[in-house]
Enzyme design. Structure first.
Site, mmCIF file in Angstrom:
data_model
loop_
_atom_site.group_PDB
_atom_site.id
_atom_site.type_symbol
_atom_site.label_atom_id
_atom_site.label_comp_id
_atom_site.label_asym_id
_atom_site.label_seq_id
_atom_site.Cartn_x
_atom_site.Cartn_y
_atom_site.Cartn_z
ATOM 1 N N GLY A 1 0.828 -1.196 0.000
ATOM 2 C CA GLY A 1 0.000 0.000 0.000
ATOM 3 C C GLY A 1 0.861 1.243 0.000
ATOM 4 O O GLY A 1 2.077 1.179 -0.213
ATOM 5 N N ASP B 1 -9.079 7.211 8.169
ATOM 6 C CA ASP B 1 -8.731 6.565 6.900
ATOM 7 C C ASP B 1 -9.476 5.241 6.747
ATOM 8 O O ASP B 1 -8.893 4.225 6.376
ATOM 9 C CB ASP B 1 -7.219 6.349 6.808
ATOM 10 C CG ASP B 1 -6.755 6.130 5.368
ATOM 11 O OD1 ASP B 1 -7.472 6.565 4.445
ATOM 12 O OD2 ASP B 1 -5.683 5.529 5.170
#
Length: 390
Positions: free
Chosen positions: A78, A194
């Site tokens: 990521g 997030d």
């Protein structure tokens, strides 16, 4: 026999190489100005975090390198770096997040995650097992989740078939309980900032666990909202008042939950920007919200449901989840429900209020004169960190 001897010699050579290259573990991490995340810990030579209530074990780098076979089994990658599978000497399987030097997440986010998650315990939050700092290396050890993250199933045409509605509804409920714990029931009042499919991990039974607390914000007991100039998170999941003005509250997470809820029902990722003159809307909005709102107003919400779920006998429950998703993404924070209200909605058949316009919608009769700057609305699948002058 010869193979076993060769393997032993090879492992011994590897160990010597790692030990020669090894930089002594950090004796102390200089305390960083608290900013919006609070006081950071000091890590001592005995491997424990002494301050800020952190009790997470401190692992030796060589132990981690050996557990991962020198980082050879990558689970995923990521914006923060890569995640590897490993096995500790005790036999316990672990997932190891190795922060990349190119990542926007640095020492501050690393310490923030250790500080936050080491003080939380909930079945729908991922468990942090320990951490490691070795020279420029920053690593976090978590419990291993057999089914990786929600996005690996939800947005894969083949794997998505494994997510029937029963599993998806259990995932929705688990995420809701985890957020409710963060917002109201934990020792710390935390805004995740997030929340998205890639940050929802799934165990072997598809139980969800919220992960990645590097950008989490801790609220003091007396505070319900904050104004920050440091905007972090993933565009497309951010509430507008936070993305544009830095206004942060638990309703910011509620907005993200609404986007995620619609994704789970639809089986499609919320990644697109839309400008549709035919709808008399001028502005930049996640495509999913525009489509959901349009079909809702036309009483065609059933068209939003993932085709893989059409054979289910729970269509009414799916429609209710679409309704709740639209309530969560309303433009004004005060119009959005709390996570406790959402959990009640999920467990009852009570009537729901009609949703108002989703965020990012700007009505206009002009064709192009009021167009907004594209640079302000970047949406992607990578976590973004923008730092502005205070």
């Amino acid at each position: 026999m010869h193979f076993c001897i060769a393997r032993f010699i090879w492992k011994h050579i590897q160990k010597q190489i790692v030990q020669r290259r090894r930089i002594p573990l950090v004796q102390s991490i200089k305390e960083t100005q608290s900013g919006e995340s609070g006081v950071y810990s000091t890590v001592s030579d005995n491997g424990s975090a002494q301050e800020a209530g952190i009790s997470s074990p401190f692992f030796d780098f060589y132990t981690i390198a050996e557990a991962t076979n020198n980082f050879s089994h990558k689970l995923g990658e990521g914006g923060f770096g890569s995640v590897y599978k490993g096995k500790l000497p005790s036999g316990q399987e672990v997932a190891i997040k190795r922060l990349s030097e190119k990542s926007g997440q640095g020492l501050k986010e690393f310490q923030n995650e250790v500080q936050v998650i080491s003080r939380l315990q909930h079945r729908n939050l991922v468990q942090l097992l320990g951490c490691c700092i070795h020279g420029e290396e920053k690593l976090l050890l978590y419990e291993f989740m057999a089914n990786k993250s929600l996005d690996t199933f939800l947005f894969d045409p083949k794997k998505a078939r494994e997510l029937d509605w029963e599993k998806r509804y259990k995932i929705i409920q688990g995420i809701c309980r985890g957020l409710l714990y963060l917002h109201q029931d934990s020792r710390l009042r935390i805004i995740h900032r997030d929340l998205k499919a890639s940050n929802i991990l799934l165990d072997e039974d598809f139980n969800p666990k919220i992960s990645d607390f590097g950008m989490a914000h801790i609220f003091p007991d007396h505070q319900n909202q904050a104004l920050t100039s440091r905007i972090v998170g993933t565009y497309g999941y951010m509430a507008p008042e936070y993305a544009f003005h830095g206004e942060l509250s638990e309703k910011s997470d509620v907005f993200s939950f609404g986007v995620l809820l619609l994704e789970i029902v639809r089986g499609k990722k919320n990644t697109s920007i839309n400008y549709d003159q035919s709808l008399n809307f001028l502005g930049h909005a996640p495509m999913q919200l525009i489509q959901a709102w349009t079909l809702w107003n036309e009483d065609r919400s059933a068209e939003l449901i993932d085709p893989l779920l059409h054979h289910s006998d729970s269509i009414k429950e799916m429609m209710r989840c679409i309704h709740m998703g639209l309530l969560c993404v309303q433009e004004l924070p005060t119009d959005r429900p709390t996570m406790s209200s959402i959990l009640t909605m999920l467990s009852s058949d009570s009537a729901l209020p009609a949703p108002k316009n989703p965020a990012f919608f700007l009505e206009s009769s002009n064709s192009g004169e009021d167009n907004l700057a594209d640079a302000c609305y970047s949406i992607n699948g990578v976590t973004c960190t923008n730092i502005d002058a205070r």
